[in-house]
Design an enzyme around this catalytic site. Structure first.
Site, PDB file in Angstrom:
ATOM      1  CD  GLU A 160      -0.447   5.297  -3.995  1.00 18.28           C
ATOM      2  OE1 GLU A 160       0.148   5.558  -2.933  1.00 18.28           O
ATOM      3  OE2 GLU A 160      -1.270   4.380  -4.117  1.00 18.28           O
ATOM      4  CG  ASP A 173      -8.153   4.595   0.855  1.00 25.86           C
ATOM      5  OD1 ASP A 173      -8.050   3.356   0.984  1.00 25.86           O
ATOM      6  OD2 ASP A 173      -7.323   5.395   1.297  1.00 25.86           O
ATOM      7  CG  ASP A 203      -1.906   1.078   1.292  1.00 29.33           C
ATOM      8  OD1 ASP A 203      -2.313   1.551   0.216  1.00 29.33           O
ATOM      9  OD2 ASP A 203      -2.283   1.493   2.409  1.00 29.33           O
TER      10      ASP A 203
HETATM   11  C1  GLC Z   1      -4.664   3.351   2.997  1.00 27.42           C
HETATM   12  C2  GLC Z   1      -5.171   2.116   2.259  1.00 27.42           C
HETATM   13  C3  GLC Z   1      -6.174   1.390   3.119  1.00 27.42           C
HETATM   14  C4  GLC Z   1      -5.525   1.032   4.466  1.00 27.42           C
HETATM   15  C5  GLC Z   1      -5.001   2.286   5.152  1.00 27.42           C
HETATM   16  C6  GLC Z   1      -4.219   1.978   6.419  1.00 27.42           C
HETATM   17  O1  GLC Z   1      -5.687   4.273   3.155  1.00 27.42           O
HETATM   18  O2  GLC Z   1      -5.693   2.442   1.018  1.00 27.42           O
HETATM   19  O3  GLC Z   1      -6.634   0.244   2.476  1.00 27.42           O
HETATM   20  O4  GLC Z   1      -6.447   0.403   5.293  1.00 27.42           O
HETATM   21  O5  GLC Z   1      -4.137   2.995   4.268  1.00 27.42           O
HETATM   22  O6  GLC Z   1      -3.135   1.167   6.162  1.00 27.42           O
END
Ligand code: GLC
Length: 600
Positions: free
Chosen positions: A282, A356, A279
């Site tokens: 980017e 998200d 995650d």
């Molecule tokens: C980001 C991700 C989400 C995750 C959060 C905390 O917002 O897109 O899926 O739960 O970070 O790690």
């Protein structure tokens, strides 16, 4: 074609009045992108995704034009920020980049499927994922303790709801330091992972790229000593704020750094982990620009380039490091990787979830064209957070979303901190019965779905398809965004609005059978279909064979019997015989199982 003084390059092309545009990776809005202007710049967007947001987490500078049933594709292989303008004129469209050169490939088609085959030949295809990756997954930001995870799994067991994976979001770590477990919350992760595996359930921990700046933290020490972090030209390391606070970021453009990062996964693999969730790659940074300073210069294996040029491939290269690291460590087992960011070719390493979203009906609606366009863009393994990530879901929304999720290639329920819990049983018995029915349905349909994954890994043709891929000359499907196909003979037409139990369903050429009632419908017509909250409208094309298995606790449990549901057709009589001998209808193992045919 043109080149400006600031280095911008642009290419114009004639636009025919019958041109329709698809692909472009992960974009909001409807299926057909004619009339849209889209930017490719990997962006962490927490604000509600809406049609105005033209850059999300993935950048896939590729699209397909379909004109009266004939298709061709264009892949603009430029990693700078790119813009595709199919909006500003009726006679021309353009694609441009902030820098680099106009280097593009024309994929000649002539069918939409040919274009996807050609594009995925060029950028690579998805390796066949392990079967468990295709089961039902449960996630939450966060299941904060080992006890909470055990209790969650026990509830799935008690309620006899199948489950293949549980995700550990950022709270499993010690102060959000990657490659650590918090000793109080997760005192014995190896035991937890082993116990869950005995139940047929995999644990998937999140790994973000940001490494906390902390001289007493071994990953940071190694990163400094091994010269692994992104730097400015003068050698100063770039630091930015993410979950752990001030952090440094591995420079995945260097092979040595990718290898180091891959080796770091011993930490998880030694504890029994076979899947990782990447995650914030980017990369996301908590600042005005939401990312790394564009003046950072990546090493790029001896060919240094600025972050401005390589931003869009940061996530892809983190995926490469992680996937290859896992692969080397899993002794022949297939790894699973889930990623938020990527570039053209991301399918070689990872499944993609659409980031998200929110628990809005509009986001359930949008997820369908988004995933269909990802499929056209070479990424067959994708799906949204089922139930919605931010905002509070409702029982009705969760039920409808789980129905859709049962047929999106990636099927994970995930929700954010401070939102209502949205596990399948959280909204009373009636909703639980519905979510359970559709999670079960996913497992019953697993032989068919897994066969389609095999096809996608062999040819690039996606599992979840817009009707356009099968009926490219039918104008009714050019922008059909609220129905999708699973393979070439199943149409899913979900209810996507609150308080609705009817919808119009378009069925293309052929004769179609209602999966639940056996009712027959003629094609090239709209039908009003009734679907109470426990019903997902599904239609099977006459002439098809669907291989179905059984309800089970997880994919670990093997099908004792695969049943072939035959939908015979007078006009397409030999169609299914071809399918039986030709296509990879069933996987090798299942082929050995006793098969039984049921005539419909
Ligand atoms: C980001 C991700 C989400 C995750 C959060 C905390 O917002 O897109 O899926 O739960 O970070 O790690």
């Amino acid at each position: 074609m043109g080149h400006s003084a600031t280095g911008e390059v642009i290419c114009y092309k004639e636009m025919d009045k019958d041109d329709h545009f698809y692909g472009f990776g992960e974009k909001t809005s409807f299926l057909d992108k004619r009339g849209e202007k889209m930017t490719m710049w990997n962006s962490d967007v927490f604000a509600p995704h809406n049609p105005e947001i033209d850059a999300l987490y993935e950048s896939i500078p590729y699209f397909m034009t379909v004109n009266k049933g004939k298709a061709h594709g264009i892949f603009f292989d430029n990693t700078f920020k790119t813009v595709f303008d199919m909006k500003s004129s009726d006679e021309t469209y353009s694609f441009s980049a902030e820098g680099g050169v106009i280097n593009y490939y024309v994929l000649a088609g002539p069918s939409p499927k040919d274009v996807i085959k050609q594009y995925s030949y060029l950028t690579g295809r998805m390796p066949l994922p392990p079967k468990w990756a295709i089961g039902y997954h449960q996630s939450r930001y966060s299941y904060e303790t080992e006890d909470e995870v055990r209790e969650l799994v026990q509830t799935f067991k008690d309620k006899q709801i199948p489950l293949d994976a549980v995700y550990l979001d950022i709270h499993y770590m010690n102060g959000y330091r990657v490659f650590t477990f918090d000793e109080e919350r997760y005192p014995n992760p190896g035991q937890l992972i082993a116990d869950l595996k005995n139940e047929g359930i995999h644990v998937v921990p999140i790994v973000d790229p940001g490494v906390k700046v902390d001289p007493e933290y071994s990953t940071y020490q190694e990163g400094i000593q091994g010269d692994h972090f992104c730097k400015y030209m003068d050698g100063k390391i770039y630091n930015g704020d993410v979950w752990p606070g001030n952090s440094a970021f591995p420079d995945f453009t260097n092979e040595t750094t990718r290898n180091w990062w891959g080796e770091k996964h011993d930490f998880y693999v030694d504890k029994g982990v076979e899947g990782i969730w990447n995650d914030m790659n980017e990369p996301a940074v908590f600042n005005e620009t939401k990312t790394m300073d564009l003046a950072v210069v990546h090493g790029n294996d001896g060919y240094p380039k600025t972050h401005r040029e390589l931003h869009n491939v940061y996530g892809l290269l983190m995926g490469k490091a992680t996937y290859e690291g896992l692969q080397e460590r899993l002794n022949g087992k297939r790894p699973f990787l889930l990623t938020r960011a990527g570039y053209a070719g991301v399918q070689r390493y990872a499944a993609v979830w659409t980031g998200d979203n929110r628990s809005f009906w509009e986001h359930l609606q949008m997820a369908i064209p988004m995933c269909m366009n990802l499929g056209i863009s070479g990424v067959p393994f994708c799906g949204p957070d089922v139930g919605g990530f931010a905002h509070d879901t409702t029982g009705e929304l969760l039920a409808r979303w789980t129905q859709v999720g049962a047929f999106t290639p990636f099927f994970r329920n995930h929700s954010a901190l401070d939102t209502v819990q949205q596990e399948p049983w959280e909204f009373g018995e009636d909703i639980e019965a519905i979510t359970k029915k559709y999670i079960n349905l996913r497992y019953i349909w697993m032989p068919h779905i897994y066969s389609l994954f095999k096809e996608a890994s062999d040819t690039g043709v996606p599992v979840m398809r817009p009707l356009l891929l099968e009926y490219p000359a039918d104008p009714e499907v050019f922008n059909l965004s609220d129905e999708f196909m699973i393979g070439d003979s199943v149409i899913i037409a979900p209810i996507l609005h609150p308080d609705k139990n009817h919808r119009a369903v378009y069925l293309p050429k052929g004769t179609w059978i209602n999966y639940w009632t056996g009712e027959e419908y003629s094609g090239q017509e709209y039908h009003l279909v009734k679907a109470n909250l426990d019903t997902l409208p599904m239609f099977i094309k006459k002439g098809a064979i669907i291989a179905l298995g059984q309800e089970k606790r997880s994919t670990e449990e093997k099908d004792k019997r695969v049943t072939f549901h035959v939908y015979p057709s007078m006009d397409g009589g030999d169609y299914f015989f071809m399918k039986m001998t030709g296509g990879p209808l069933i996987t090798r193992k299942e082929r050995l199982l006793k098969a039984m045919c049921v005539m419909k």
